[in-house]
Write a protein that holds these residues in place. Sequence first.
Motif, PDB file in Angstrom:
ATOM      1  N   VAL A  14       4.954 -18.677  -5.235  1.00 22.32           N
ATOM      2  CA  VAL A  14       5.557 -17.644  -4.385  1.00 22.32           C
ATOM      3  C   VAL A  14       5.396 -16.273  -5.043  1.00 22.32           C
ATOM      4  CG1 VAL A  14       7.747 -16.789  -3.436  1.00 22.32           C
ATOM      5  CG2 VAL A  14       7.150 -19.225  -3.237  1.00 22.32           C
ATOM      6  N   LEU A  15       5.654 -16.197  -6.335  1.00 17.83           N
ATOM      7  CA  LEU A  15       5.465 -14.947  -7.077  1.00 17.83           C
ATOM      8  C   LEU A  15       4.029 -14.443  -6.936  1.00 17.83           C
ATOM      9  CD1 LEU A  15       6.603 -12.943  -9.376  1.00 17.83           C
ATOM     10  CD2 LEU A  15       5.370 -14.466 -10.909  1.00 17.83           C
ATOM     11  N   ALA A  16       3.079 -15.351  -7.108  1.00 16.70           N
ATOM     12  CA  ALA A  16       1.672 -14.969  -7.014  1.00 16.70           C
ATOM     13  C   ALA A  16       1.313 -14.507  -5.605  1.00 16.70           C
ATOM     14  CB  ALA A  16       0.787 -16.143  -7.435  1.00 16.70           C
ATOM     15  N   THR A  17       1.790 -15.223  -4.599  1.00 16.86           N
ATOM     16  CA  THR A  17       1.442 -14.873  -3.222  1.00 16.86           C
ATOM     17  C   THR A  17       2.039 -13.536  -2.814  1.00 16.86           C
ATOM     18  OG1 THR A  17       1.275 -17.221  -2.667  1.00 16.86           O
ATOM     19  CG2 THR A  17       1.526 -15.682  -0.834  1.00 16.86           C
ATOM     20  N   ILE A  18       3.271 -13.285  -3.178  1.00 17.39           N
ATOM     21  CA  ILE A  18       3.886 -11.989  -2.858  1.00 17.39           C
ATOM     22  C   ILE A  18       3.130 -10.867  -3.564  1.00 17.39           C
ATOM     23  CG2 ILE A  18       5.972 -10.580  -3.148  1.00 17.39           C
ATOM     24  CD1 ILE A  18       6.101 -12.732  -0.886  1.00 17.39           C
ATOM     25  N   ASN A  19       2.753 -11.093  -4.810  1.00 16.59           N
ATOM     26  CA  ASN A  19       2.004 -10.065  -5.541  1.00 16.59           C
ATOM     27  C   ASN A  19       0.586  -9.903  -5.033  1.00 16.59           C
ATOM     28  OD1 ASN A  19       3.417  -8.628  -7.884  1.00 16.59           O
ATOM     29  ND2 ASN A  19       4.264 -10.696  -7.883  1.00 16.59           N
ATOM     30  N   LEU A  20       0.060 -10.914  -4.373  1.00 19.23           N
ATOM     31  CA  LEU A  20      -1.253 -10.775  -3.746  1.00 19.23           C
ATOM     32  C   LEU A  20      -1.202  -9.666  -2.696  1.00 19.23           C
ATOM     33  CD1 LEU A  20      -4.122 -11.934  -3.648  1.00 19.23           C
ATOM     34  CD2 LEU A  20      -3.304 -13.594  -1.974  1.00 19.23           C
ATOM     35  N   ARG A  21      -0.129  -9.642  -1.949  1.00 20.08           N
ATOM     36  CA  ARG A  21       0.046  -8.553  -0.971  1.00 20.08           C
ATOM     37  C   ARG A  21       0.251  -7.221  -1.680  1.00 20.08           C
ATOM     38  NH1 ARG A  21       4.392  -8.014   3.899  1.00 20.08           N
ATOM     39  NH2 ARG A  21       4.113  -5.794   4.206  1.00 20.08           N
ATOM     40  N   LEU A  22       1.095  -7.221  -2.705  1.00 18.89           N
ATOM     41  CA  LEU A  22       1.406  -5.975  -3.413  1.00 18.89           C
ATOM     42  C   LEU A  22       0.219  -5.425  -4.202  1.00 18.89           C
ATOM     43  CD1 LEU A  22       4.979  -6.891  -4.724  1.00 18.89           C
ATOM     44  CD2 LEU A  22       4.379  -5.523  -2.708  1.00 18.89           C
ATOM     45  N   SER A  23      -0.768  -6.277  -4.491  1.00 19.38           N
ATOM     46  CA  SER A  23      -1.923  -5.828  -5.275  1.00 19.38           C
ATOM     47  C   SER A  23      -2.847  -4.905  -4.481  1.00 19.38           C
ATOM     48  CB  SER A  23      -2.727  -7.030  -5.784  1.00 19.38           C
ATOM     49  OG  SER A  23      -3.486  -7.611  -4.738  1.00 19.38           O
ATOM     50  N   GLU A  24      -2.655  -4.871  -3.163  1.00 26.03           N
ATOM     51  CA  GLU A  24      -3.474  -4.025  -2.283  1.00 26.03           C
ATOM     52  C   GLU A  24      -4.957  -4.257  -2.524  1.00 26.03           C
ATOM     53  OE1 GLU A  24      -2.060   0.030  -2.498  1.00 26.03           O
ATOM     54  OE2 GLU A  24      -0.013  -0.585  -1.993  1.00 26.03           O
ATOM     55  N   GLY A  25      -5.370  -5.516  -2.348  1.00 25.43           N
ATOM     56  CA  GLY A  25      -6.785  -5.857  -2.516  1.00 25.43           C
ATOM     57  C   GLY A  25      -7.237  -5.815  -3.963  1.00 25.43           C
ATOM     58  N   PHE A  26      -6.352  -6.164  -4.871  1.00 23.20           N
ATOM     59  CA  PHE A  26      -6.600  -6.148  -6.309  1.00 23.20           C
ATOM     60  C   PHE A  26      -6.905  -4.743  -6.835  1.00 23.20           C
ATOM     61  CE2 PHE A  26      -7.376 -10.673  -5.436  1.00 23.20           C
ATOM     62  CZ  PHE A  26      -6.515 -11.223  -6.359  1.00 23.20           C
ATOM     63  N   SER A  27      -6.391  -3.734  -6.143  1.00 20.20           N
ATOM     64  CA  SER A  27      -6.598  -2.357  -6.611  1.00 20.20           C
ATOM     65  C   SER A  27      -5.450  -1.873  -7.498  1.00 20.20           C
ATOM     66  CB  SER A  27      -6.770  -1.415  -5.413  1.00 20.20           C
ATOM     67  OG  SER A  27      -5.577  -1.357  -4.651  1.00 20.20           O
ATOM     68  N   ARG A  28      -4.381  -2.633  -7.601  1.00 19.54           N
ATOM     69  CA  ARG A  28      -3.254  -2.283  -8.468  1.00 19.54           C
ATOM     70  C   ARG A  28      -3.184  -3.321  -9.576  1.00 19.54           C
ATOM     71  NH1 ARG A  28       1.820  -2.133  -5.445  1.00 19.54           N
ATOM     72  NH2 ARG A  28       2.582  -0.982  -7.248  1.00 19.54           N
TER      73      ARG A  28
END
Length: 107
Positions: A14-28
């Motif tokens: 769940v942590l990884a999936t939520i951060n997948l969204r927050l990563s903005e396409g791995f740009s953060r």
Amino acid sequence: MPYLLLAGAIVLEVLATINLRLSEGFSRLAPSVLVVVGYLGAFGLLSQVLKAGVPVGLAYGIWAAAGVALVAIVGAVFLGDTQTPVQYGGIALVIAGVLALELGGTH
């Protein structure tokens, strides 16, 4: 003990999936690192659950259903995602399906 490991795998997924969204396409960077670390940890723990003898269908079913439900809830509560009653019903059906796997199995 295996179900404690499974709970840890669910939390990491769940942590990884939520951060997948927050990563903005791995740009953060920070959320991107949490995606990789979270998924590696989740799969590592899930493999230990399977090694401990939990049937793969049951372990994966619980992992997937809990992950879907928790990501949807976290998305709705913290990220502004909208959920309809039909979507919540679908989540309940996924969870019911996993329960049917567990309750219908021979012990």
